[in-house]
Motif scaffolding. Structure first.
Motif, mmCIF file in Angstrom:
data_model
loop_
_atom_site.group_PDB
_atom_site.id
_atom_site.type_symbol
_atom_site.label_atom_id
_atom_site.label_comp_id
_atom_site.label_asym_id
_atom_site.label_seq_id
_atom_site.Cartn_x
_atom_site.Cartn_y
_atom_site.Cartn_z
ATOM 1 N N GLU A 26 0.844 -1.187 0.000
ATOM 2 C CA GLU A 26 0.000 0.000 0.000
ATOM 3 C C GLU A 26 0.878 1.235 0.000
ATOM 4 O O GLU A 26 1.945 1.256 0.624
ATOM 5 C CB GLU A 26 -0.888 -0.014 1.255
ATOM 6 N N HIS A 79 -1.209 -4.023 -5.339
ATOM 7 C CA HIS A 79 -0.707 -2.751 -4.838
ATOM 8 C C HIS A 79 -1.890 -1.786 -4.759
ATOM 9 O O HIS A 79 -2.534 -1.521 -5.774
ATOM 10 C CB HIS A 79 0.395 -2.197 -5.747
ATOM 11 N N LEU A 80 -2.189 -1.312 -3.560
ATOM 12 C CA LEU A 80 -3.295 -0.383 -3.337
ATOM 13 C C LEU A 80 -2.742 1.025 -3.192
ATOM 14 O O LEU A 80 -1.810 1.255 -2.431
ATOM 15 C CB LEU A 80 -4.076 -0.778 -2.080
ATOM 16 N N THR A 81 -3.319 1.971 -3.955
ATOM 17 C CA THR A 81 -2.946 3.378 -3.842
ATOM 18 C C THR A 81 -4.193 4.175 -3.482
ATOM 19 O O THR A 81 -5.289 3.628 -3.409
ATOM 20 C CB THR A 81 -2.362 3.919 -5.173
ATOM 21 N N ARG A 87 -10.085 -1.016 0.750
ATOM 22 C CA ARG A 87 -9.040 -1.120 1.778
ATOM 23 C C ARG A 87 -9.503 -2.006 2.927
ATOM 24 O O ARG A 87 -8.765 -2.852 3.411
ATOM 25 C CB ARG A 87 -8.677 0.275 2.294
#
Length: 167
Positions: free
Chosen positions: A74, A112-114, A163
Motif C-alpha cells: 500500500e 498494490h493499493l494506492t 481497503r
C-alpha cells in the motif's frame, strides 16, 4: 499467460462492485454478446485467485474478479493512465482445451493499493502497451502478454471499502 490479439475500439460501460467478501468484481456491459465465457485464472489456488472472464467466441473481456490474495502493498502514490490506447482488449482463445472453459496459470500475483486505485501484477516486466477501458488499464509487454491490470479513479468511498476488504 494471457495474450492479446487485438483491441476493439467499442466502448462499453464498466460496472465495479466492491464488498467485504469479494474484494472486487468488474463487468463490461455488452448488450449484444450472449456467448458463454472462458475463464483465465491465476494465483496459488489455495489462498489467492484472480479470474478474467472472456467471451468464448470473440475473446473480448467480459468480467474480472479478485476472489482472494496473498500479497499486498500500500502507498499514497497514484496510478496514472497516460499513453494508453482506448478500447477493449481481445484475447487469444486457442490456448483453451475445447472441453474446458477454464485455463489456469499457477503463479501468485501481487496487489498494490494506492489512494486512487488498485493494481494486480501477474508478471513483473516492462510495459510496451496500455489499453484503457473506462477505469481499467491493461498493461502488456512487447509480445502482447498481459502483465498487470489497474483499476483507477477510486472515489474516497471505494478506496475505503476496498481497503477494508483487503486488510
Amino acid at each position: 499467460m494471457l495474450k492479446m490479439v487485438g483491441v476493439e475500439s467499442t466502448i462499453n460501460k464498466v460496472d465495479l462492485e466492491i464488498d467485504k467478501y469479494v474484494p472486487f468484481n468488474i463487468e463490461w456491459n455488452y448488450t449484444t454478446i450472449k456467448n458463454p465465457k472462458n475463464y483465465w485464472r491465476t494465483g496459488d489456488f489455495n489462498r489467492s485467485l484472480f479470474a478474467i472472464g472472456l467471451d468464448s467466441v470473440t475473446g473480448l473481456i467480459r468480467d474480472m474478479t479478485l476472489t482472494s490474495f496473498n500479497k499486498i502493498s500500500e502507498s499514497d502514490g497514484l496510478l496514472l493512465s497516460s499513453n494508453s490506447v482506448v478500447g477493449l482488449p481481445k484475447f487469444d482463445l486457442t490456448q483453451w482445451p475445447s472441453s474446458d472453459s477454464f485455463l489456469d496459470y499457477s503463479r501468485d500475483f501481487i496487489i498494490h493499493l494506492t489512494r486512487n486505485g488498485i493494481s494486480i501484477s501477474m508478471i513483473p516486466d516492462s510495459v510496451a502497451l496500455t489499453v484503457k477501458s473506462e477505469r481499467v488499464l491493461f498493461h502488456f509487454d512487447e509480445n502482447n502478454i498481459l502483465l498487470t491490470v489497474d483499476i483507477i479513479d477510486f472515489t474516497e468511498d471505494e478506496y475505503q471499502r476496498i481497503r477494508m476488504s483487503l486488510t
